[in-house]
Design a protein around this motif. Sequence first.
Motif, PDB file in Angstrom:
ATOM      1  N   ALA A   1       0.818  -1.161  -0.002  1.00 56.07           N
ATOM      2  CA  ALA A   1      -0.096   0.004  -0.042  1.00 56.07           C
ATOM      3  C   ALA A   1       0.714   1.195   0.053  1.00 56.07           C
ATOM      4  N   ILE A   2       2.022   1.520   0.703  1.00 57.27           N
ATOM      5  CA  ILE A   2       2.896   2.304   0.828  1.00 57.27           C
ATOM      6  C   ILE A   2       3.543   2.652  -0.519  1.00 57.27           C
ATOM      7  N   ARG A   3       3.879   1.664  -1.465  1.00 54.13           N
ATOM      8  CA  ARG A   3       4.236   1.675  -2.834  1.00 54.13           C
ATOM      9  C   ARG A   3       3.451   2.184  -3.646  1.00 54.13           C
ATOM     10  N   GLU A   4       2.371   1.704  -3.462  1.00 54.44           N
ATOM     11  CA  GLU A   4       1.417   2.299  -4.510  1.00 54.44           C
ATOM     12  C   GLU A   4       0.727   3.641  -4.232  1.00 54.44           C
ATOM     13  N   LYS A   5       0.574   4.024  -2.969  1.00 55.47           N
ATOM     14  CA  LYS A   5      -0.096   5.408  -2.537  1.00 55.47           C
ATOM     15  C   LYS A   5       0.952   6.327  -2.270  1.00 55.47           C
ATOM     16  N   GLY A   6       2.086   5.859  -1.800  1.00 55.28           N
ATOM     17  CA  GLY A   6       2.966   7.088  -1.123  1.00 55.28           C
ATOM     18  C   GLY A   6       2.878   7.110   0.235  1.00 55.28           C
ATOM     19  N   ILE A   7       3.922   7.625   1.271  1.00 53.81           N
ATOM     20  CA  ILE A   7       3.660   7.606   2.501  1.00 53.81           C
ATOM     21  C   ILE A   7       2.658   8.568   3.028  1.00 53.81           C
ATOM     22  N   ARG A   8       2.507   9.699   2.493  1.00 57.86           N
ATOM     23  CA  ARG A   8       1.469  10.686   2.984  1.00 57.86           C
ATOM     24  C   ARG A   8       0.079  10.185   2.623  1.00 57.86           C
ATOM     25  N   ASN A   9      -0.024   9.711   1.392  1.00 57.61           N
ATOM     26  CA  ASN A   9      -1.512   9.275   1.126  1.00 57.61           C
ATOM     27  C   ASN A   9      -1.702   7.948   2.029  1.00 57.61           C
ATOM     28  N   PHE A  10      -0.872   7.020   2.243  1.00 50.41           N
ATOM     29  CA  PHE A  10      -1.165   5.888   2.885  1.00 50.41           C
ATOM     30  C   PHE A  10      -1.462   6.243   4.364  1.00 50.41           C
ATOM     31  N   PHE A  11      -0.977   7.169   5.127  1.00 50.28           N
ATOM     32  CA  PHE A  11      -1.554   7.408   6.324  1.00 50.28           C
ATOM     33  C   PHE A  11      -2.875   8.448   6.294  1.00 50.28           C
ATOM     34  N   ASN A  12      -3.197   9.300   5.331  1.00 53.85           N
ATOM     35  CA  ASN A  12      -4.364   9.771   5.055  1.00 53.85           C
ATOM     36  C   ASN A  12      -5.487   8.597   4.985  1.00 53.85           C
ATOM     37  N   VAL A  13      -5.071   7.610   4.246  1.00 54.25           N
ATOM     38  CA  VAL A  13      -6.147   6.484   4.181  1.00 54.25           C
ATOM     39  C   VAL A  13      -6.354   5.738   5.321  1.00 54.25           C
ATOM     40  N   LEU A  14      -5.315   5.713   6.246  1.00 52.17           N
ATOM     41  CA  LEU A  14      -5.400   5.142   7.290  1.00 52.17           C
ATOM     42  C   LEU A  14      -6.334   5.617   8.235  1.00 52.17           C
ATOM     43  N   ILE A  15      -6.095   7.027   8.503  1.00 50.25           N
ATOM     44  CA  ILE A  15      -7.058   8.125   9.325  1.00 50.25           C
ATOM     45  C   ILE A  15      -8.678   7.964   8.824  1.00 50.25           C
ATOM     46  N   GLU A  16      -8.550   8.035   7.453  1.00 48.44           N
ATOM     47  CA  GLU A  16     -10.318   7.989   6.769  1.00 48.44           C
ATOM     48  C   GLU A  16     -10.788   6.744   7.209  1.00 48.44           C
ATOM     49  N   ASP A  17     -10.023   5.587   6.872  1.00 44.72           N
ATOM     50  CA  ASP A  17     -10.864   4.290   7.222  1.00 44.72           C
ATOM     51  C   ASP A  17     -10.865   3.801   8.584  1.00 44.72           C
ATOM     52  N   GLY A  18     -10.627   4.797   9.665  1.00 47.36           N
ATOM     53  CA  GLY A  18     -10.543   4.548  11.029  1.00 47.36           C
ATOM     54  C   GLY A  18      -9.474   3.780  11.609  1.00 47.36           C
ATOM     55  N   TYR A  19      -8.529   3.615  11.082  1.00 47.46           N
ATOM     56  CA  TYR A  19      -7.341   2.920  11.669  1.00 47.46           C
ATOM     57  C   TYR A  19      -6.974   3.334  13.082  1.00 47.46           C
ATOM     58  N   ALA A  20      -7.110   4.860  13.062  1.00 39.93           N
ATOM     59  CA  ALA A  20      -6.556   5.339  14.418  1.00 39.93           C
ATOM     60  C   ALA A  20      -7.612   5.122  15.463  1.00 39.93           C
ATOM     61  N   ASN A  21      -8.636   4.740  15.153  1.00 38.14           N
ATOM     62  CA  ASN A  21      -9.510   4.186  16.382  1.00 38.14           C
ATOM     63  C   ASN A  21      -9.117   3.131  16.724  1.00 38.14           C
ATOM     64  N   CYS A  22      -8.606   2.128  15.903  1.00 38.41           N
ATOM     65  CA  CYS A  22      -7.994   0.786  16.345  1.00 38.41           C
ATOM     66  C   CYS A  22      -7.219   0.858  17.535  1.00 38.41           C
TER      67      CYS A  22
END
Length: 157
Positions: free
Chosen positions: A11-32
């Motif tokens: 996922a980091i290779r496909e999206k880049g590190i910044r977009n990867f962390f944005n997706v993590l926050i949007e998908d609710g991984y921060a709540n995990c």
Amino acid sequence: MASVVKGVVKAIREKGIRNFFNVLIEDGYANCLLDGNLLQTKIHNIGGKLVGVDQFGNKYYEKIENTQFGRHRWVEYGDKSRYNASQVPPEWHGWLHFITDHTGDELLMLKPKRYGVAHKQNYSGAGDEYIYHSKGHALNPGQRDWTRYQPWQPTKI
């Protein structure tokens, strides 16, 4: 665990590190970090195929290969703050519990529109406003005044 690491690196290779962390926050991984059940579901989602989304925002997944039968269909609830099984509508309940192989979306197309009432989750236990309190309960706003009660006194002979 290796599949989790491989998925993260991919996922980091496909999206880049910044977009990867944005997706993590949007998908609710921060709540995990605070909710272990959500973390387990998110880890389980890796490699799973998104089958559908219902009107409440619940996401339904399926993972056929390398999974024990009976544990290859699951739901990720839309309301991450408070979730329970009553948030699953009946058409998706049948798919989750292998009653039918039709997804909830397919069953909604087959169901006549004139039947049934729209699904609502069960709010019991979700706060004092949803819990039934008897007439004498201290939390009942219309509590009865029990001072009128007079105990029975036997007649003296």
